[in-house]
Scaffold this motif. Structure first.
Motif, short mmCIF file in Angstrom:
data_model
loop_
_atom_site.label_atom_id
_atom_site.label_comp_id
_atom_site.label_asym_id
_atom_site.label_seq_id
_atom_site.Cartn_x
_atom_site.Cartn_y
_atom_site.Cartn_z
N SER A 194 0.84 -1.20 0.00
CA SER A 194 0.00 0.00 0.00
C SER A 194 0.87 1.24 0.00
CB SER A 194 -0.92 0.03 1.23
OG SER A 194 -1.60 1.26 1.30
N ARG A 195 0.66 2.10 -0.96
CA ARG A 195 1.42 3.35 -1.03
C ARG A 195 0.92 4.36 0.00
NH1 ARG A 195 4.81 4.02 -5.22
NH2 ARG A 195 4.78 6.29 -4.91
N ASN A 196 -0.18 4.05 0.67
CA ASN A 196 -0.73 4.96 1.67
C ASN A 196 -0.30 4.61 3.10
OD1 ASN A 196 -2.24 6.44 -0.28
ND2 ASN A 196 -3.79 4.82 -0.28
N THR A 197 0.55 3.63 3.25
CA THR A 197 1.01 3.22 4.58
C THR A 197 1.72 4.37 5.29
OG1 THR A 197 1.32 0.96 3.76
CG2 THR A 197 2.37 1.52 5.86
N LYS A 198 1.40 4.56 6.57
CA LYS A 198 2.09 5.56 7.38
C LYS A 198 3.27 4.90 8.09
CE LYS A 198 -1.77 8.74 8.02
NZ LYS A 198 -2.55 9.54 9.00
N LEU A 199 4.40 5.61 8.11
CA LEU A 199 5.64 5.04 8.63
C LEU A 199 6.14 5.85 9.82
CD1 LEU A 199 7.29 4.66 5.12
CD2 LEU A 199 6.09 2.86 6.38
N HIS A 255 19.72 5.82 4.57
CA HIS A 255 18.55 4.94 4.54
C HIS A 255 17.30 5.71 4.15
CE1 HIS A 255 21.31 2.23 6.48
NE2 HIS A 255 21.42 3.02 7.54
N LEU A 256 17.19 6.95 4.64
CA LEU A 256 16.00 7.75 4.33
C LEU A 256 15.89 8.02 2.83
CD1 LEU A 256 13.55 9.39 5.22
CD2 LEU A 256 15.09 11.33 5.66
N GLU A 257 17.00 8.27 2.17
CA GLU A 257 16.97 8.51 0.72
C GLU A 257 16.36 7.33 -0.02
OE1 GLU A 257 21.05 9.39 -0.05
OE2 GLU A 257 20.82 11.55 0.32
N ASN A 258 16.61 6.14 0.45
CA ASN A 258 16.02 4.95 -0.17
C ASN A 258 14.50 4.94 0.02
OD1 ASN A 258 15.87 2.37 -1.40
ND2 ASN A 258 16.00 1.37 0.59
N TRP A 259 14.03 5.31 1.21
CA TRP A 259 12.59 5.33 1.49
C TRP A 259 11.87 6.40 0.67
CZ3 TRP A 259 9.77 1.95 4.44
CH2 TRP A 259 10.49 1.01 5.17
N LEU A 260 12.54 7.51 0.43
CA LEU A 260 11.89 8.61 -0.29
C LEU A 260 11.73 8.32 -1.78
CD1 LEU A 260 13.49 11.72 1.46
CD2 LEU A 260 11.22 10.71 1.82
N HIS A 264 6.33 9.59 0.18
CA HIS A 264 6.51 11.02 0.37
C HIS A 264 6.94 11.26 1.81
CE1 HIS A 264 5.51 15.31 0.67
NE2 HIS A 264 5.69 15.33 -0.65
N LEU A 265 7.73 12.30 2.03
CA LEU A 265 8.22 12.61 3.37
C LEU A 265 7.08 12.82 4.36
CD1 LEU A 265 10.85 13.09 4.95
CD2 LEU A 265 10.63 15.54 4.40
N SER A 266 5.94 13.32 3.88
CA SER A 266 4.79 13.56 4.77
C SER A 266 4.21 12.26 5.32
CB SER A 266 3.70 14.33 4.02
OG SER A 266 3.21 13.58 2.92
N GLN A 267 4.55 11.13 4.73
CA GLN A 267 4.07 9.84 5.21
C GLN A 267 4.97 9.24 6.29
OE1 GLN A 267 3.41 8.51 0.77
NE2 GLN A 267 2.41 6.98 2.09
N ILE A 268 6.06 9.94 6.60
CA ILE A 268 7.03 9.42 7.57
C ILE A 268 7.07 10.37 8.77
CG2 ILE A 268 9.39 8.63 7.94
CD1 ILE A 268 9.70 8.41 4.90
N HIS A 269 6.88 9.81 9.95
CA HIS A 269 6.96 10.60 11.18
C HIS A 269 8.17 10.17 11.99
CE1 HIS A 269 5.70 12.93 14.63
NE2 HIS A 269 5.86 11.87 15.40
#
Length: 366
Positions: A194-199, A255-260, A264-269
């Motif tokens: 799911s591309r809407n998953t919150k991380l 690692h964050l660059e891989n996640w982005l 989207h950065l707004s999905q990561i807290h």
């Protein structure tokens, strides 16, 4: 004389009426008794199979009850048009909801793939975030780490879904596996689910985190080399060994660059591991906001345990004891030479600066 003749003619008729009434009444009682006997004999086994707390009207959840009501309807009531029958409610009763939460085992709802994941980082405070957030009534979480997106991906999403707790429509399903953050394939795999998953990522001063990581490993493998030997390729020149996992995890920006690439950065807290200790209610308040939850977890839920050196949950209603994290949490760190700490701070500084710029927040690790 006329009276005797009349009485002799009427009496037999009265007796016949009484006998008829008694016969009909007895027959009615017998039929009613047989009907109810049939009902309870046939449903004595099926009724208990309905699981506690299942929503009324859910497919297959009240088969025994429906058959019982159906038979009672035919035995004791006139037929009613289908559109005149009240529709069963699909919502669970409030007392069932509270009882299930109190017992920690929700038995209604469905198993769904998670809406939110705590993906990192190891020794940052992920267990604390999970235990704190799961006291929220609208959050249901897996207690153990599934390691699906790094170790068990070949088992498939159905296997993964089977590990999840049951939730109702208004609840969020969560799990935490901190090794996801440093697993290269994890972002792509989670995105395909799911591309809407919150991380959620719990970050901590990378030097402190590395020492904590080493301390945990040392408790399991007391014969490993010293921290200094593992941290440096060449100590005299200050050359850090980035192949050692305890060092590499703290290079958060890589690692964050891989996640982005997938989210989207707004999905990561990002949760501060340091503030999680000094201000747990504040950090959990921001987590609740990020997940779109009402701020229910507040200061009243925490107290600071001086022995362990971190906050614990106050005594919940369902327990007679306060709830702290396990014995492995809050262990005393191995003493590391201050010069080594300074060398590692210098090493991490450029990575930290880039990370702060990327997430738009300075965690003040210097």
């Amino acid at each position: 004389m006329a009276y005797r003749v009349l009485s002799s003619r009427v009496a037999p008729s009265s007796h016949r009426l009484s006998r008829g009434f008694l016969c009909i009444f007895t027959l009615s009682l017998s039929v009613t008794y047989l009907c109810y006997s049939h009902i309870f004999r046939s449903d004595a086994v099926t009724m208990p199979s309905q699981r506690f707390g299942e929503p009324l009207g859910a497919p297959g959840s009240n088969a025994g009850a429906k058959r019982l009501l159906h038979k009672l309807h035919h035995c004791t009531s006139p037929r009613v048009a289908p559109d005149a029958r009240p529709a069963p409610s699909a919502a669970p009763r409030a007392r069932d909801y509270k009882a299930a939460n109190a017992s920690g085992a929700q038995r209604y709802g469905n198993k769904k793939l998670p809406n939110a994941l705590i993906v990192g980082v190891k020794k940052g405070g992920t267990r604390a975030v999970l235990e704190f957030i799961r006291i929220h009534p609208d959050v249901r979480a897996v207690g153990t780490e599934p390691h699906f997106f790094d170790r068990n991906y070949d088992k498939g999403l159905d296997w993964y879904r089977g590990l999840m707790p049951r939730t109702i429509e208004s609840q969020i399903t969560m799990e935490k596996t901190p090794s996801y953050f440093v697993t290269h394939e994890a972002p792509r795999r989670i995105s395909s689910m799911s591309r809407n998953t919150k991380l959620i990522v719990v970050v901590r001063n990378p030097v402190t985190r590395a020492i904590s990581d080493y301390t945990q490993t040392l408790s399991k493998k007391p014969d490993i080399p010293s921290f200094e030997e593992l941290a440096f390729k060449n100590r005299s020149e200050g050359e850090v060994d980035t192949s050692w996992n305890a060092i590499r995890i703290g290079m958060y920006i890589l690692h964050l660059e891989n996640w982005l690439q997938y989210f989207h950065l707004s999905q990561i807290h990002f949760v501060s591991g340091e503030r999680l200790i000094t201000d747990p209610a504040g950090e959990l308040g921001r987590v609740q906001d990020f997940l779109g939850l009402k701020r229910i977890i507040t200061d009243k839920h925490f107290y600071f345990n001086r022995t362990k050196g971190f906050p614990c949950l106050k005594k919940p209603e369902s327990s007679s004891q306060p709830r702290c994290l396990g014995k492995s949490k809050g262990r005393t760190h191995v003493q590391i030479d201050q010069e080594v700490i300074e060398q590692l701070r210098d090493f991490y500084r450029p990575f930290n600066v880039k990370f702060f710029e990327m997430v738009g927040h300075d965690f003040r690790w210097d």
